[in-house]
Enzyme design. Structure first.
Site, PDB file in Angstrom:
ATOM      1  N   LYS A 135      98.518  56.071 -27.679  1.00  0.00           N
ATOM      2  CA  LYS A 135      98.853  54.726 -28.179  1.00  0.00           C
ATOM      3  C   LYS A 135      98.238  54.528 -29.570  1.00  0.00           C
ATOM      4  O   LYS A 135      98.890  54.006 -30.484  1.00  0.00           O
ATOM      5  CB  LYS A 135      98.346  53.644 -27.218  1.00  0.00           C
ATOM      6  CG  LYS A 135      99.049  53.612 -25.882  1.00  0.00           C
ATOM      7  CD  LYS A 135     100.492  53.134 -26.011  1.00  0.00           C
ATOM      8  CE  LYS A 135     101.220  53.088 -24.685  1.00  0.00           C
ATOM      9  NZ  LYS A 135     102.666  52.915 -24.824  1.00  0.00           N
ATOM     10  N   TYR A 171      95.784  59.407 -22.849  1.00  0.00           N
ATOM     11  CA  TYR A 171      96.783  58.330 -22.815  1.00  0.00           C
ATOM     12  C   TYR A 171      96.478  57.299 -23.905  1.00  0.00           C
ATOM     13  O   TYR A 171      97.329  56.944 -24.720  1.00  0.00           O
ATOM     14  CB  TYR A 171      96.812  57.645 -21.430  1.00  0.00           C
ATOM     15  CG  TYR A 171      97.347  56.244 -21.498  1.00  0.00           C
ATOM     16  CD1 TYR A 171      98.718  56.028 -21.673  1.00  0.00           C
ATOM     17  CD2 TYR A 171      96.500  55.132 -21.464  1.00  0.00           C
ATOM     18  CE1 TYR A 171      99.216  54.726 -21.792  1.00  0.00           C
ATOM     19  CE2 TYR A 171      96.984  53.851 -21.580  1.00  0.00           C
ATOM     20  CZ  TYR A 171      98.336  53.650 -21.742  1.00  0.00           C
ATOM     21  OH  TYR A 171      98.816  52.375 -21.884  1.00  0.00           O
ATOM     22  N   SER A 205      98.799  48.957 -26.598  1.00  0.00           N
ATOM     23  CA  SER A 205      97.919  48.570 -25.493  1.00  0.00           C
ATOM     24  C   SER A 205      96.558  48.154 -26.030  1.00  0.00           C
ATOM     25  O   SER A 205      96.103  48.672 -27.063  1.00  0.00           O
ATOM     26  CB  SER A 205      97.741  49.778 -24.565  1.00  0.00           C
ATOM     27  OG  SER A 205      96.673  49.564 -23.679  1.00  0.00           O
TER      28      SER A 205
HETATM   29  C1  UD1 Z   1      94.144  50.487 -17.153  1.00  0.00           C
HETATM   30  C2  UD1 Z   1      93.977  51.612 -18.119  1.00  0.00           C
HETATM   31  C3  UD1 Z   1      94.450  51.151 -19.463  1.00  0.00           C
HETATM   32  C4  UD1 Z   1      95.898  50.727 -19.367  1.00  0.00           C
HETATM   33  C5  UD1 Z   1      96.023  49.634 -18.311  1.00  0.00           C
HETATM   34  C6  UD1 Z   1      97.478  49.296 -18.074  1.00  0.00           C
HETATM   35  C7  UD1 Z   1      92.087  52.840 -17.141  1.00  0.00           C
HETATM   36  C8  UD1 Z   1      90.681  53.286 -17.333  1.00  0.00           C
HETATM   37  N1  UD1 Z   1      92.580  52.053 -18.112  1.00  0.00           N
HETATM   38  O1  UD1 Z   1      93.332  49.404 -17.582  1.00  0.00           O
HETATM   39  O2  UD1 Z   1      94.311  52.204 -20.396  1.00  0.00           O
HETATM   40  O3  UD1 Z   1      96.344  50.260 -20.612  1.00  0.00           O
HETATM   41  O4  UD1 Z   1      95.484  50.084 -17.083  1.00  0.00           O
HETATM   42  O5  UD1 Z   1      97.580  48.241 -17.182  1.00  0.00           O
HETATM   43  O6  UD1 Z   1      92.717  53.185 -16.161  1.00  0.00           O
HETATM   44  N2  UD1 Z   1      89.670  48.298 -10.259  1.00  0.00           N
HETATM   45  C9  UD1 Z   1      89.031  48.392  -9.050  1.00  0.00           C
HETATM   46  N3  UD1 Z   1      89.629  49.075  -8.041  1.00  0.00           N
HETATM   47  C10 UD1 Z   1      90.853  49.684  -8.165  1.00  0.00           C
HETATM   48  C11 UD1 Z   1      91.513  49.588  -9.430  1.00  0.00           C
HETATM   49  C12 UD1 Z   1      90.896  48.902 -10.445  1.00  0.00           C
HETATM   50  O7  UD1 Z   1      87.931  47.851  -8.887  1.00  0.00           O
HETATM   51  O8  UD1 Z   1      91.338  50.298  -7.205  1.00  0.00           O
HETATM   52  C13 UD1 Z   1      89.061  47.523 -11.350  1.00  0.00           C
HETATM   53  C14 UD1 Z   1      88.751  48.321 -12.601  1.00  0.00           C
HETATM   54  O9  UD1 Z   1      87.477  48.895 -12.531  1.00  0.00           O
HETATM   55  C15 UD1 Z   1      88.869  47.245 -13.680  1.00  0.00           C
HETATM   56  C16 UD1 Z   1      89.945  46.298 -13.144  1.00  0.00           C
HETATM   57  O10 UD1 Z   1      89.993  46.540 -11.733  1.00  0.00           O
HETATM   58  O11 UD1 Z   1      87.685  46.516 -13.806  1.00  0.00           O
HETATM   59  C17 UD1 Z   1      91.333  46.549 -13.719  1.00  0.00           C
HETATM   60  O12 UD1 Z   1      91.675  47.924 -13.533  1.00  0.00           O
HETATM   61  P1  UD1 Z   1      93.143  48.491 -13.841  1.00  0.00           P
HETATM   62  O13 UD1 Z   1      94.164  47.631 -13.197  1.00  0.00           O
HETATM   63  O14 UD1 Z   1      93.147  49.940 -13.501  1.00  0.00           O
HETATM   64  O15 UD1 Z   1      93.300  48.276 -15.398  1.00  0.00           O
HETATM   65  P2  UD1 Z   1      92.321  48.764 -16.596  1.00  0.00           P
HETATM   66  O16 UD1 Z   1      91.367  49.793 -16.154  1.00  0.00           O
HETATM   67  O17 UD1 Z   1      91.775  47.541 -17.237  1.00  0.00           O
END
Ligand code: UD1
Length: 354
Positions: free
Chosen positions: A163, A159, A134
């Site tokens: 990795k 997590y 990842s």
């Molecule tokens: C997350 C994991 C990462 C993992 C990946 C798998 C975390 C901190 N990191 O990445 O380790 O490998 O998923 O796909 O969880 N967001 C919102 N609202 C929400 C959900 C997300 O604003 O309800 C934003 C987050 O702040 C971020 C973006 O959307 O900026 C993507 O979030 P997400 O889909 O959870 O992925 P990551 O955090 O990048």
């Protein structure tokens, strides 16, 4: 849930976690390319339904074993019954928040399971491994985009550390024994679903990741999206990521398999698009694809989130001949089709999300 795999000249791939999100999509691509596939999955965070649907999409049978990777005898049995040529290792717990609450379970399952798997592979002289790593292994960026030679480690949750540690274990293994061919694929935010709308991401309960959440808001299952942070130093203040279609990722595994067959040694590749979109851009793209409004509210930042990251994908293009083909519109259209055809995800039979 166990039976013998047939043999084809292209080889037989063991997909650990093959019933999960990236696993199912990759198994479809492998079958379409003429490989035989055997799945091992303990269904901790997946369902048999995904495997049934793979068979429906491809018209091919997928032998599957309900075995935990910590079960050495169970694993040995799989290697005895099938002439495995390569393992694709998707299995692992992946919920960031939960990993903070139950770190020992994460270390035991992800790291213990992987070490066990590698030992059994060694015993059966199967030295070909493709590992689902990842982008999280890069930790906090010193510069962007991430390239494969950047430093890794400094992950902020168990997590991510699993990795990173698994990558280190595999590097040590290769240093000790260069018969191994190991490709570690660092995924950047997998999203999307198969064109058929029959397989896709099926989180249990309230989704933690952005796109499953957005699709449920568009469908009216959830009221609004909480945008974590509107004050980042990004184009519009919201978090920026490199979202990659899961079918492109799946094809990346097929490309990596060809490299393994050519005795590549130890290789690491980013699998991403090299493009970066903000949360609000994702909301807009999803509204366009679905024709629905996605209500959102800006909230404080989520602990552990980074403002921005995306991949440099030139190495995978140069060495694997792979690059992502699907754009953001297609990713959103495919998620929306999956959502509409499967409002509650796969039918029941799923167990807890760990
Ligand atoms: C997350 C994991 C990462 C993992 C990946 C798998 C975390 C901190 N990191 O990445 O380790 O490998 O998923 O796909 O969880 N967001 C919102 N609202 C929400 C959900 C997300 O604003 O309800 C934003 C987050 O702040 C971020 C973006 O959307 O900026 C993507 O979030 P997400 O889909 O959870 O992925 P990551 O955090 O990048």
């Amino acid at each position: 849930m166990s039976s013998k795999g047939s043999m084809s000249s292209k080889g037989c791939i063991l997909a650990t976690g093959g019933a999960g999100y990236v696993g199912t999509h990759t198994v479809v691509e492998l079958l379409n390319e003429g490989y035989d596939v055997v799945v091992v999955d303990n269904l901790a965070n997946a369902t048999m339904e995904g495997l049934k649907r793979i068979e429906e999409i491809t018209g091919k049978r997928v032998p599957a074993y309900n075995v935990n990777l910590l079960d050495t005898e169970g694993l040995k049995n799989i290697f005895s019954e099938n002439r495995i040529t390569c393992v694709m290792h998707f299995a692992g717990f992946k919920a960031v928040g939960k990993s903070v609450d139950i770190p020992l379970q994460y270390y035991k399952n992800n790291i213990g399971g992987t070490v066990n798997l590698l030992e059994v592979m060694n015993e059966f002289k199967v030295y070909n491994m493709i590992f689902s790593s990842s982008a999280t292994v890069y930790g906090v960026p010193e510069k962007l985009p991430f390239v494969e030679t950047d430093k890794t480690g400094g992950c902020t949750n168990p997590y991510g550390k699993t990795k990173f540690f698994i990558e280190e274990i595999m590097k040590d293994l290769y240093t000790a024994d260069q018969q191994w061919n190991i490709v570690m694929l660092r995924y950047f935010n997998p999203i999307g679903a198969h064109k058929s709308g029959r397989i896709g991401e099926s989180p249990i309960g309230i989704p933690h990741n952005l796109m499953p959440y957005i699709s449920k808001v568009a469908a009216g299952e959830l009221e609004f999206l909480t945008v974590y942070g509107g004050d980042y130093e990004t184009k519009d203040g919201t978090g920026v990521r490199d979202y990659t279609h899961v079918v492109d990722l799946a094809k990346g595994h097929v490309a990596a398999l060809k490299s393994v067959k050519n005795k590549c040694g130890l290789k690491i590749y980013n699998l991403g698009t090299g493009k970066a979109y903000s949360v609000l851009e994702m909301v807009k793209a999803f509204e366009k694809a679905s024709g629905k409004t996605v209500k959102y509210k800006i909230a404080p930042r989520r602990a552990g989130d980074l403002p921005t990251f995306w991949s440099d994908v030139s190495l995978a293009k140069k060495e694997l001949g792979w690059e992502a083909e699907k754009d953001l519109d297609e990713m959103c259209e495919d998620i929306w089709r999956w959502q509409c055809m499967n409002p509650g995800g796969y039918p029941s039979g799923q167990s807890k999300s760990t």
